[in-house]
Scaffold this motif. Structure first.
Motif, PDB file in Angstrom:
ATOM      1  N   GLU A   1      43.056  69.495  37.308  1.00 51.01           N
ATOM      2  CA  GLU A   1      42.941  68.099  37.736  1.00 51.01           C
ATOM      3  C   GLU A   1      42.458  68.018  39.181  1.00 51.01           C
ATOM      4  OE1 GLU A   1      45.782  64.118  38.272  1.00 51.01           O
ATOM      5  OE2 GLU A   1      46.534  65.900  37.235  1.00 51.01           O
ATOM      6  N   LYS A   2      42.938  68.954  40.017  1.00 46.15           N
ATOM      7  CA  LYS A   2      42.512  68.979  41.416  1.00 46.15           C
ATOM      8  C   LYS A   2      41.011  69.211  41.530  1.00 46.15           C
ATOM      9  CE  LYS A   2      43.097  71.701  45.651  1.00 46.15           C
ATOM     10  NZ  LYS A   2      43.811  72.848  46.273  1.00 46.15           N
ATOM     11  N   GLN A   3      40.489  70.162  40.753  1.00 48.71           N
ATOM     12  CA  GLN A   3      39.061  70.456  40.831  1.00 48.71           C
ATOM     13  C   GLN A   3      38.228  69.286  40.318  1.00 48.71           C
ATOM     14  OE1 GLN A   3      37.330  73.091  38.052  1.00 48.71           O
ATOM     15  NE2 GLN A   3      35.637  73.691  39.383  1.00 48.71           N
ATOM     16  N   ILE A   4      38.688  68.655  39.242  1.00 51.83           N
ATOM     17  CA  ILE A   4      37.954  67.510  38.699  1.00 51.83           C
ATOM     18  C   ILE A   4      37.856  66.398  39.741  1.00 51.83           C
ATOM     19  CG2 ILE A   4      38.077  65.651  36.992  1.00 51.83           C
ATOM     20  CD1 ILE A   4      39.246  67.763  35.055  1.00 51.83           C
ATOM     21  N   LYS A   5      38.936  66.180  40.483  1.00 53.01           N
ATOM     22  CA  LYS A   5      38.907  65.159  41.535  1.00 53.01           C
ATOM     23  C   LYS A   5      37.949  65.557  42.654  1.00 53.01           C
ATOM     24  CE  LYS A   5      43.522  63.240  40.745  1.00 53.01           C
ATOM     25  NZ  LYS A   5      44.887  63.033  41.295  1.00 53.01           N
ATOM     26  N   GLN A   6      37.871  66.863  42.954  1.00 55.54           N
ATOM     27  CA  GLN A   6      36.924  67.323  43.973  1.00 55.54           C
ATOM     28  C   GLN A   6      35.485  67.128  43.508  1.00 55.54           C
ATOM     29  OE1 GLN A   6      38.508  71.346  44.551  1.00 55.54           O
ATOM     30  NE2 GLN A   6      39.025  70.811  46.657  1.00 55.54           N
TER      31      GLN A   6
END
Length: 205
Positions: free
Chosen positions: A29-34
């Motif tokens: 989820e963190k990478q998708i937000k980035q």
């Protein structure tokens, strides 16, 4: 030699795309937000790659980022020249080959510093503040070691032979090789022998 080349960019609705159910690459989820921050900052400049049936070949993370941003359509490139075997191989290659490159850490740090001066949100570039601080600290430490004078001249009035013993668990040979490789690249050394000499000098100091 003429190679098959994708030529056209299309716009398709998100629901028209089918994720590959055997995709081995996971996106947190963190990478998708980035990724979403990057798209919002710079535009959707890297189209999703699809096959002739609109199945995703590369770009699963970008699709999820588009959903996060509430986009209705995304740019895609259709790779209909690939056979089924080639498509499956390319899915792995697209993810793996990027991992095999390395950063020039000094150049990276200089670029990051310039972007910070320009007050750019570096989250959109993919680094967290903690990661950037760790990079800067690592480079500062390396530069300090490089600037430290090293003398191998012996003091005849107090001559003394020193020996150093390095012990490594043979089961950790891969970790040792990685450590030597990192040191060799960081200090721009030419061989394992020079790297060991660097370690000995550090212990001697």
């Amino acid at each position: 030699m003429t190679l098959p080349t994708a030529k056209n960019i299309e716009l398709l609705g998100l629901d028209a795309l089918t994720p590959y159910d055997r995709n081995a690459r996971l996106h947190t989820e963190k990478q998708i937000k980035q990724i979403a921050k990057s798209i919002a900052a710079f535009g959707f400049n890297n189209p999703i790659l699809i096959d002739s049936d609109q199945g995703i070949i590369a770009g699963h993370g970008r699709l999820e980022a588009a959903k996060f941003l509430g986009l209705e359509t995304v740019p895609v490139i259709r790779l209909d020249h690939l056979s089924d075997k080639e498509r499956r191989a390319y899915i792995l290659a697209d993810n793996r080959l990027a991992e095999l490159s390395q950063w020039d850490e000094k150049t990276l740090a200089a670029e990051v510093e310039a972007l910070q001066v320009a007050d750019l949100d570096l989250d959109a570039v993919g680094w967290t503040e903690d990661e950037l601080q760790a990079l800067t600290a690592s480079l500062d430490e390396a530069e300090a070691l490089e600037d430290e004078p090293v003398s191998l001249a012996s003091d005849e009035s107090n001559s003394e032979t020193k020996s150093f013993r390095f012990e490594f668990d043979i089961s950790d040979h891969a970790e040792l090789a990685e450590m030597l490789d990192n040191l060799r690249r960081r200090y721009k050394l030419d061989s394992d022998a020079e790297t060991f000499e660097h370690l000995v000098r550090g212990a001697h100091g």
